[in-house]
Write a protein that holds these residues in place. Structure first.
Motif, PDB file in Angstrom:
ATOM      1  N   ASN A  15      -1.634   3.673   4.887  1.00 37.15           N
ATOM      2  CA  ASN A  15      -3.026   3.340   5.217  1.00 37.15           C
ATOM      3  C   ASN A  15      -3.926   3.353   3.987  1.00 37.15           C
ATOM      4  OD1 ASN A  15      -2.898   2.606   7.880  1.00 37.15           O
ATOM      5  ND2 ASN A  15      -3.440   4.618   8.667  1.00 37.15           N
ATOM      6  N   MET A  16      -3.677   4.268   3.057  1.00 35.69           N
ATOM      7  CA  MET A  16      -4.461   4.289   1.819  1.00 35.69           C
ATOM      8  C   MET A  16      -4.223   2.994   1.035  1.00 35.69           C
ATOM      9  SD  MET A  16      -4.145   6.722  -1.526  1.00 35.69           S
ATOM     10  CE  MET A  16      -2.554   6.007  -1.863  1.00 35.69           C
ATOM     11  N   LYS A  17      -2.955   2.591   0.925  1.00 31.93           N
ATOM     12  CA  LYS A  17      -2.628   1.360   0.203  1.00 31.93           C
ATOM     13  C   LYS A  17      -3.240   0.145   0.901  1.00 31.93           C
ATOM     14  CE  LYS A  17       0.251   2.639  -3.122  1.00 31.93           C
ATOM     15  NZ  LYS A  17      -0.038   2.379  -4.518  1.00 31.93           N
ATOM     16  N   LEU A  18      -3.169   0.099   2.229  1.00 28.47           N
ATOM     17  CA  LEU A  18      -3.763  -1.019   2.968  1.00 28.47           C
ATOM     18  C   LEU A  18      -5.276  -1.066   2.762  1.00 28.47           C
ATOM     19  CD1 LEU A  18      -1.725  -0.826   6.284  1.00 28.47           C
ATOM     20  CD2 LEU A  18      -1.644  -2.689   4.605  1.00 28.47           C
ATOM     21  N   ARG A  19      -5.897   0.084   2.741  1.00 29.26           N
ATOM     22  CA  ARG A  19      -7.352   0.139   2.565  1.00 29.26           C
ATOM     23  C   ARG A  19      -7.758  -0.253   1.142  1.00 29.26           C
ATOM     24  NH1 ARG A  19      -8.515   5.714   2.696  1.00 29.26           N
ATOM     25  NH2 ARG A  19      -8.380   5.610   0.430  1.00 29.26           N
ATOM     26  N   ASP A  20      -7.031   0.254   0.152  1.00 28.93           N
ATOM     27  CA  ASP A  20      -7.467   0.116  -1.241  1.00 28.93           C
ATOM     28  C   ASP A  20      -6.873  -1.074  -1.996  1.00 28.93           C
ATOM     29  OD1 ASP A  20      -8.866   2.461  -0.780  1.00 28.93           O
ATOM     30  OD2 ASP A  20      -7.458   3.733  -1.886  1.00 28.93           O
ATOM     31  N   CYS A  21      -5.696  -1.545  -1.580  1.00 26.07           N
ATOM     32  CA  CYS A  21      -4.979  -2.505  -2.427  1.00 26.07           C
ATOM     33  C   CYS A  21      -4.542  -3.796  -1.755  1.00 26.07           C
ATOM     34  CB  CYS A  21      -3.733  -1.839  -3.008  1.00 26.07           C
ATOM     35  SG  CYS A  21      -4.041  -0.294  -3.890  1.00 26.07           S
ATOM     36  N   TYR A  22      -4.358  -3.793  -0.447  1.00 26.53           N
ATOM     37  CA  TYR A  22      -3.743  -4.946   0.214  1.00 26.53           C
ATOM     38  C   TYR A  22      -4.565  -5.421   1.406  1.00 26.53           C
ATOM     39  CZ  TYR A  22       0.230  -3.384  -2.532  1.00 26.53           C
ATOM     40  OH  TYR A  22       1.046  -3.006  -3.569  1.00 26.53           O
ATOM     41  N   GLY A  47       4.474   7.572  16.517  1.00 31.50           N
ATOM     42  CA  GLY A  47       3.337   7.366  17.413  1.00 31.50           C
ATOM     43  C   GLY A  47       2.244   6.461  16.885  1.00 31.50           C
ATOM     44  N   PHE A  48       2.516   5.733  15.800  1.00 34.72           N
ATOM     45  CA  PHE A  48       1.493   4.883  15.198  1.00 34.72           C
ATOM     46  C   PHE A  48       1.800   3.410  15.405  1.00 34.72           C
ATOM     47  CE2 PHE A  48       1.671   8.749  12.542  1.00 34.72           C
ATOM     48  CZ  PHE A  48       0.413   9.241  12.826  1.00 34.72           C
ATOM     49  N   GLU A  49       0.768   2.628  15.639  1.00 31.45           N
ATOM     50  CA  GLU A  49       0.870   1.175  15.800  1.00 31.45           C
ATOM     51  C   GLU A  49       0.006   0.502  14.734  1.00 31.45           C
ATOM     52  OE1 GLU A  49       2.389  -0.706  18.346  1.00 31.45           O
ATOM     53  OE2 GLU A  49       3.213   1.035  19.399  1.00 31.45           O
ATOM     54  N   TYR A  50       0.450  -0.658  14.260  1.00 31.45           N
ATOM     55  CA  TYR A  50      -0.320  -1.409  13.273  1.00 31.45           C
ATOM     56  C   TYR A  50      -1.337  -2.313  13.958  1.00 31.45           C
ATOM     57  CZ  TYR A  50      -1.543  -4.574   9.496  1.00 31.45           C
ATOM     58  OH  TYR A  50      -2.238  -5.313   8.571  1.00 31.45           O
ATOM     59  N   SER A  51      -2.550  -2.345  13.437  1.00 31.58           N
ATOM     60  CA  SER A  51      -3.601  -3.234  13.917  1.00 31.58           C
ATOM     61  C   SER A  51      -3.902  -4.262  12.832  1.00 31.58           C
ATOM     62  CB  SER A  51      -4.878  -2.441  14.233  1.00 31.58           C
ATOM     63  OG  SER A  51      -5.969  -3.316  14.417  1.00 31.58           O
ATOM     64  N   LYS A  52      -3.600  -5.532  13.109  1.00 28.20           N
ATOM     65  CA  LYS A  52      -3.944  -6.596  12.152  1.00 28.20           C
ATOM     66  C   LYS A  52      -5.453  -6.686  11.984  1.00 28.20           C
ATOM     67  CE  LYS A  52      -0.186  -9.900  12.366  1.00 28.20           C
ATOM     68  NZ  LYS A  52       0.194 -11.280  12.632  1.00 28.20           N
ATOM     69  N   GLU A  53      -6.171  -6.508  13.080  1.00 30.69           N
ATOM     70  CA  GLU A  53      -7.626  -6.615  13.057  1.00 30.69           C
ATOM     71  C   GLU A  53      -8.256  -5.630  12.076  1.00 30.69           C
ATOM     72  OE1 GLU A  53     -11.453  -6.262  16.089  1.00 30.69           O
ATOM     73  OE2 GLU A  53      -9.430  -5.991  16.883  1.00 30.69           O
ATOM     74  N   TYR A  54      -7.747  -4.406  12.053  1.00 32.78           N
ATOM     75  CA  TYR A  54      -8.312  -3.359  11.192  1.00 32.78           C
ATOM     76  C   TYR A  54      -7.472  -3.112   9.942  1.00 32.78           C
ATOM     77  CZ  TYR A  54     -11.331  -2.523  15.154  1.00 32.78           C
ATOM     78  OH  TYR A  54     -12.236  -2.670  16.171  1.00 32.78           O
ATOM     79  N   ASN A  55      -6.321  -3.786   9.834  1.00 28.64           N
ATOM     80  CA  ASN A  55      -5.398  -3.639   8.723  1.00 28.64           C
ATOM     81  C   ASN A  55      -5.061  -2.179   8.447  1.00 28.64           C
ATOM     82  OD1 ASN A  55      -3.742  -4.638   6.625  1.00 28.64           O
ATOM     83  ND2 ASN A  55      -5.334  -4.215   5.121  1.00 28.64           N
ATOM     84  N   LYS A  56      -4.650  -1.503   9.519  1.00 33.17           N
ATOM     85  CA  LYS A  56      -4.236  -0.105   9.375  1.00 33.17           C
ATOM     86  C   LYS A  56      -3.373   0.311  10.558  1.00 33.17           C
ATOM     87  CE  LYS A  56      -8.180   2.235  11.520  1.00 33.17           C
ATOM     88  NZ  LYS A  56      -9.202   3.254  11.302  1.00 33.17           N
ATOM     89  N   PHE A  57      -2.660   1.409  10.344  1.00 35.60           N
ATOM     90  CA  PHE A  57      -1.916   2.037  11.436  1.00 35.60           C
ATOM     91  C   PHE A  57      -2.810   3.066  12.076  1.00 35.60           C
ATOM     92  CE2 PHE A  57       1.551   0.230   9.052  1.00 35.60           C
ATOM     93  CZ  PHE A  57       2.493  -0.102  10.023  1.00 35.60           C
ATOM     94  N   TRP A  58      -2.663   3.209  13.400  1.00 34.46           N
ATOM     95  CA  TRP A  58      -3.387   4.259  14.121  1.00 34.46           C
ATOM     96  C   TRP A  58      -2.680   4.625  15.373  1.00 34.46           C
ATOM     97  CZ3 TRP A  58      -8.767   2.017  15.724  1.00 34.46           C
ATOM     98  CH2 TRP A  58      -8.636   0.771  16.281  1.00 34.46           C
TER      99      TRP A  58
END
Length: 58
Positions: A15-22, A47-58
């Motif tokens: 998630n850090m990489k998705l937020r900061d770099c990709y 227990g985590f799913e990827y959200s394309k809309e938010y570009n993160k796992f949650w």
């Protein structure tokens, strides 16, 4: 950089990489030579799913 095996650390680093770099999970996986399906399965098992809309796992 090698991604951690621990699911919580993996979740945090990805998630850090998705937020900061990709701008997408595909971009991260291509750049880091990571198998996207394996990454998704590891995080889904924790227990985590990827959200394309938010570009993160949650």
């Amino acid at each position: 950089m090698e991604l951690p095996n621990d699911p919580m650390m993996l979740f945090s680093v990805v998630n850090m990489k998705l937020r900061d770099c990709y701008t997408s999970l595909d971009e991260l996986c291509d750049d880091m030579n990571v198998d996207k399906d394996i990454l998704i399965k590891k995080l889904k098992a924790a227990g985590f799913e990827y959200s394309k809309e938010y570009n993160k796992f949650w």
